[in-house]
Design a protein around this motif. Structure first.
Motif, PDB file in Angstrom:
ATOM      1  N   ARG A 287       0.830  -1.214   0.000  1.00 41.27           N
ATOM      2  CA  ARG A 287       0.000   0.000   0.000  1.00 41.27           C
ATOM      3  C   ARG A 287       0.861   1.259   0.000  1.00 41.27           C
ATOM      4  N   ALA A 288       1.975   1.241   0.726  1.00 40.46           N
ATOM      5  CA  ALA A 288       2.851   2.414   0.763  1.00 40.46           C
ATOM      6  C   ALA A 288       3.415   2.740  -0.619  1.00 40.46           C
ATOM      7  N   SER A 289       3.606   1.718  -1.438  1.00 38.91           N
ATOM      8  CA  SER A 289       4.128   1.944  -2.788  1.00 38.91           C
ATOM      9  C   SER A 289       3.083   2.535  -3.722  1.00 38.91           C
ATOM     10  N   GLY A 290       1.845   2.628  -3.249  1.00 39.02           N
ATOM     11  CA  GLY A 290       0.759   3.101  -4.102  1.00 39.02           C
ATOM     12  C   GLY A 290       0.050   1.978  -4.815  1.00 39.02           C
ATOM     13  N   SER A 291       0.433   0.741  -4.517  1.00 38.81           N
ATOM     14  CA  SER A 291      -0.187  -0.426  -5.138  1.00 38.81           C
ATOM     15  C   SER A 291      -1.297  -0.961  -4.238  1.00 38.81           C
ATOM     16  N   VAL A 292      -1.991  -1.972  -4.712  1.00 35.28           N
ATOM     17  CA  VAL A 292      -3.052  -2.593  -3.930  1.00 35.28           C
ATOM     18  C   VAL A 292      -2.721  -4.072  -3.748  1.00 35.28           C
ATOM     19  N   VAL A 293      -3.175  -4.619  -2.629  1.00 34.28           N
ATOM     20  CA  VAL A 293      -2.977  -6.043  -2.356  1.00 34.28           C
ATOM     21  C   VAL A 293      -4.021  -6.824  -3.140  1.00 34.28           C
ATOM     22  N   ALA A 294      -3.565  -7.719  -4.001  1.00 31.86           N
ATOM     23  CA  ALA A 294      -4.473  -8.463  -4.868  1.00 31.86           C
ATOM     24  C   ALA A 294      -5.088  -9.633  -4.132  1.00 31.86           C
ATOM     25  N   ASP A 295      -6.375  -9.851  -4.343  1.00 33.62           N
ATOM     26  CA  ASP A 295      -7.034 -11.045  -3.818  1.00 33.62           C
ATOM     27  C   ASP A 295      -6.759 -12.248  -4.718  1.00 33.62           C
ATOM     28  N   GLY A 296      -6.610 -11.983  -6.017  1.00 31.81           N
ATOM     29  CA  GLY A 296      -6.340 -13.045  -6.980  1.00 31.81           C
ATOM     30  C   GLY A 296      -4.912 -12.974  -7.482  1.00 31.81           C
ATOM     31  N   PRO A 297      -4.688 -13.310  -8.749  1.00 30.01           N
ATOM     32  CA  PRO A 297      -3.329 -13.366  -9.284  1.00 30.01           C
ATOM     33  C   PRO A 297      -2.581 -12.030  -9.255  1.00 30.01           C
ATOM     34  N   GLY A 298      -3.230 -10.917  -9.590  1.00 33.71           N
ATOM     35  CA  GLY A 298      -2.568  -9.623  -9.559  1.00 33.71           C
ATOM     36  C   GLY A 298      -1.640  -9.401 -10.732  1.00 33.71           C
ATOM     37  N   ASP A 299      -1.048  -8.218 -10.773  1.00 37.86           N
ATOM     38  CA  ASP A 299      -0.075  -7.873 -11.814  1.00 37.86           C
ATOM     39  C   ASP A 299       1.301  -8.445 -11.519  1.00 37.86           C
ATOM     40  N   ALA A 300       1.562  -8.766 -10.259  1.00 37.63           N
ATOM     41  CA  ALA A 300       2.842  -9.346  -9.847  1.00 37.63           C
ATOM     42  C   ALA A 300       2.596 -10.156  -8.581  1.00 37.63           C
ATOM     43  N   LEU A 301       3.548 -11.033  -8.276  1.00 36.53           N
ATOM     44  CA  LEU A 301       3.430 -11.898  -7.101  1.00 36.53           C
ATOM     45  C   LEU A 301       4.645 -11.715  -6.204  1.00 36.53           C
ATOM     46  N   LEU A 302       4.383 -11.380  -4.943  1.00 40.21           N
ATOM     47  CA  LEU A 302       5.420 -11.300  -3.925  1.00 40.21           C
ATOM     48  C   LEU A 302       5.447 -12.619  -3.166  1.00 40.21           C
ATOM     49  N   VAL A 303       6.511 -13.397  -3.343  1.00 35.75           N
ATOM     50  CA  VAL A 303       6.672 -14.657  -2.623  1.00 35.75           C
ATOM     51  C   VAL A 303       7.540 -14.400  -1.397  1.00 35.75           C
ATOM     52  N   VAL A 304       7.028 -14.760  -0.235  1.00 33.02           N
ATOM     53  CA  VAL A 304       7.735 -14.546   1.026  1.00 33.02           C
ATOM     54  C   VAL A 304       8.292 -15.872   1.526  1.00 33.02           C
ATOM     55  N   HIS A 305       9.600 -15.945   1.670  1.00 34.01           N
ATOM     56  CA  HIS A 305      10.247 -17.095   2.318  1.00 34.01           C
ATOM     57  C   HIS A 305      10.241 -16.770   3.802  1.00 34.01           C
ATOM     58  N   ALA A 306       9.353 -17.433   4.537  1.00 29.72           N
ATOM     59  CA  ALA A 306       8.956 -16.985   5.878  1.00 29.72           C
ATOM     60  C   ALA A 306      10.078 -17.088   6.905  1.00 29.72           C
ATOM     61  N   PRO A 307       9.971 -16.292   7.982  1.00 30.06           N
ATOM     62  CA  PRO A 307      10.965 -16.370   9.058  1.00 30.06           C
ATOM     63  C   PRO A 307      11.038 -17.772   9.656  1.00 30.06           C
ATOM     64  N   ASP A 308      12.248 -18.187   9.982  1.00 30.76           N
ATOM     65  CA  ASP A 308      12.453 -19.450  10.691  1.00 30.76           C
ATOM     66  C   ASP A 308      11.705 -19.380  12.024  1.00 30.76           C
ATOM     67  N   PRO A 309      10.943 -20.395  12.383  1.00 32.57           N
ATOM     68  CA  PRO A 309      10.214 -20.352  13.655  1.00 32.57           C
ATOM     69  C   PRO A 309      11.093 -20.138  14.879  1.00 32.57           C
ATOM     70  N   ILE A 310      12.349 -20.594  14.819  1.00 32.51           N
ATOM     71  CA  ILE A 310      13.239 -20.404  15.973  1.00 32.51           C
ATOM     72  C   ILE A 310      14.253 -19.299  15.742  1.00 32.51           C
ATOM     73  N   GLY A 311      14.107 -18.535  14.662  1.00 32.92           N
ATOM     74  CA  GLY A 311      14.946 -17.374  14.445  1.00 32.92           C
ATOM     75  C   GLY A 311      16.279 -17.714  13.812  1.00 32.92           C
ATOM     76  N   GLY A 312      17.044 -16.685  13.574  1.00 32.80           N
ATOM     77  CA  GLY A 312      18.355 -16.811  12.956  1.00 32.80           C
ATOM     78  C   GLY A 312      18.801 -15.459  12.443  1.00 32.80           C
ATOM     79  N   ASP A 313      20.062 -15.125  12.675  1.00 27.24           N
ATOM     80  CA  ASP A 313      20.566 -13.798  12.345  1.00 27.24           C
ATOM     81  C   ASP A 313      22.042 -13.937  11.973  1.00 27.24           C
ATOM     82  N   TRP A 314      22.376 -13.589  10.737  1.00 29.88           N
ATOM     83  CA  TRP A 314      23.769 -13.709  10.297  1.00 29.88           C
ATOM     84  C   TRP A 314      24.697 -12.754  11.023  1.00 29.88           C
ATOM     85  N   ARG A 315      24.143 -11.810  11.788  1.00 34.81           N
ATOM     86  CA  ARG A 315      24.981 -10.912  12.589  1.00 34.81           C
ATOM     87  C   ARG A 315      24.717 -11.112  14.079  1.00 34.81           C
ATOM     88  N   GLY A 316      24.114 -12.215  14.432  1.00 34.45           N
ATOM     89  CA  GLY A 316      23.803 -12.474  15.833  1.00 34.45           C
ATOM     90  C   GLY A 316      23.789 -13.965  16.101  1.00 34.45           C
TER      91      GLY A 316
END
Length: 509
Positions: A287-316
């Motif tokens: 929404r901040a980009s001026g776009s809308v969240v699509a309910d269906g396919p949309g003009d593009a797809l954002l695939v999220v590789h989700a956070p590890d349930p137990i965490g992980g930090d390359w600097r921690g």
């Protein structure tokens, strides 16, 4: 199209990334001269920067402006945490925005501001010097202030902080919070829109989180229309997001972006250093980009590789399933296979796919990148990011996806610029942050301020980093060349390099 950008600071993610996003749609971003910008802790020249902004915005060739209020008011992000400028002098610097609005009533002016962070560490690189002694205690002070406001029990963990340090920390917070509240008045007066107020390196209970709640309260009361003020986790990605928003002038049709995650619970997790679930953050970035969240396919797809349930930090706390510590590797393998399957299916269906890898903080999931390289999927992506925080990653992928959609619609899409941005992000977020920097850091503890590039070791560190990055670049883009590698803030945390792809023109040609 030309966009004037007053950046958050002088680092590549705040100066170069927005320009790279604009270039995907054939647009240009102009920034102030380097001599006026800050140099890490040294503030930029606020008078010169204000005059530059007015000059650019009054030029009819400028089509839009994106303005960091930290740069306008304080001379940069770090100076906003360090300066002792009084409130009234600081607020007075907003007058340049009213001057611009009076002269150009229809010029789009988007603004960004950051809720002052309180790093949960004893590292003073980006904080007042007393952070080395009391940093984590001051973070606890902020958490207790939040709990007190909510009527929850407090810990008293900051009791050992001397009065002078505590007072300095809180008075600077008060000044910066009042500046953020005053920015809402600029929105209400129609001077700026939208305003993005973001928070980086925060937590569910923190000084920054309660300040966000107060800002949200006043924005709901004062600012119309809805969406003219947006608040979510992030910071360094915001200039790129707002630049992508400005690109809407090239084609006014709405851009819709769908969100997908292979892990059914993944979007409900909150990533390290943030105070909201990644699904909420992804929708807010769209929404901040001026776009809308699509309910269906949309003009593009954002695939999220989700956070590890137990965490992980390359600097921690290093990820358990990437070979640095014993742990449940099978869980990581399944997450990789599932995300890769979602990406392949979407690409095969003809979608424009952007991958936001937020499994770990401060770098990519190396197993996922290896899997995508082996399947030939990286080169088919429209966008990729896996850097620093989830907000940074999500916002930069959303911005790039939007730029690609608009560029194609407007007939201005630059495929070479898009390819260069993709290769650069993979090399930095995977190659540098997760692989090379981690390897060269070795047993040093970044959270204690130990840095392999510090104390005169920068040249040796860069030489080793360059050799390793060049080898990884060949895996990502055979035939590409690494032209330059530097450390913008003379530390290992961030890097800048130039990638020369086949058929690139020489500089200056």
């Amino acid at each position: 199209m030309r966009i004037a950008l007053l950046p958050l600071d002088e680092r590549p993610v705040n100066v170069r990334l927005p320009a790279e996003v604009a270039a995907v749609a054939g647009a240009e971003v102009v920034v102030p001269p380097a001599g006026a910008l800050p140099r890490m802790r040294v503030p930029g020249d606020v008078d010169v920067l204000g005059d530059w902004l007015v000059g650019q915005c009054l030029d009819p060739a400028t089509d839009a402006a994106v303005v960091s209020l930290e740069m306008l008011h304080h001379g940069g992000l770090l100076p906003s945490r360090l300066s002792h400028d009084d409130l009234w002098s600081t607020l007075g610097r907003s007058q340049v925005l009213r001057t611009i609005r009076a002269a150009r009533p229809s010029l789009p002016i988007a603004a960004l501001s950051v809720v002052m962070r309180a790093s949960d560490s004893y590292v003073a690189d980006e904080e007042p010097e007393y952070w080395t002694l009391y940093g984590r205690d001051l973070h606890a002070v902020g958490a207790d202030l939040h709990r007190s406001f909510l009527g929850e029990p407090t810990s008293g963990a900051g009791a050992r902080v001397p009065h002078e340090a505590r007072a300095d920390f809180l008075r600077r917070r008060l000044r910066n919070h009042l500046v953020n509240l005053a920015a809402l008045d600029l929105v209400a007066d129609g001077v700026i829109a939208p305003l993005l107020v973001t928070a980086d390196d925060t937590a569910s209970r923190s000084a920054g989180s309660v300040e966000q709640a107060w800002i949200a309260h006043w924005s709901r009361a004062l600012c119309r229309p809805e969406g003219s003020v947006v608040s979510h986790p992030g910071a360094d990605e915001v200039s790129a997001v707002l630049v992508s928003r400005a690109l809407g002038a090239l084609d006014p049709r709405p851009v819709s972006i769908a969100v997908a995650c292979a892990d059914p619970l993944g979007l409900k997790r909150t990533a390290p250093y943030e105070n909201a679930p990644v699904g909420v953050g992804a929708a807010s970035q769209i929404r901040a980009s001026g776009s809308v969240v699509a309910d269906g396919p949309g003009d593009a797809l954002l695939v999220v590789h989700a956070p590890d349930p137990i965490g992980g930090d390359w600097r921690g706390r290093m990820p358990h399933d990437c070979g640095r510590e014993p742990g449940p590797a099978a869980r990581g393998d399944e997450a990789v296979r599932s995300t890769a399957a979602v990406i392949r299916a979407a690409l095969d269906a003809g979608a424009a796919v952007g991958l936001a890898d937020v499994r770990y903080a401060n770098g990519a999931d190396p197993r996922l990148v290896t899997e995508l390289l082996e399947q030939g999927l990286i080169e088919r992506l429209s966008a990729y990011a896996a850097w620093n925080t989830a907000g940074n990653t999500l916002g930069s992928v959303v911005a790039t996806l939007r730029a690609g959609v608009i560029g194609r619609r407007a007939g201005a899409f630059d495929a070479h610029a898009a390819r260069r941005l993709l290769v650069g992000r993979v090399l930095e977020d995977w190659g540098y942050q997760a692989v090379v920097r981690t390897r060269l850091t070795g047993t040093l503890d970044p959270q204690a301020g130990e840095d392999p590039a510090a104390d005169g070791r920068g040249d040796s560190y860069l030489a080793r980093a360059r050799r390793e990055l060049a080898g990884l670049l060949e895996r990502v883009s055979p035939g590409a060349r690494l032209d330059r590698v530097t450390l913008p803030w003379r530390r290992s945390f961030e890097v800048e390099f130039d990638v020369r792809l086949p058929h690139d023109r020489p500089r200056g040609a």
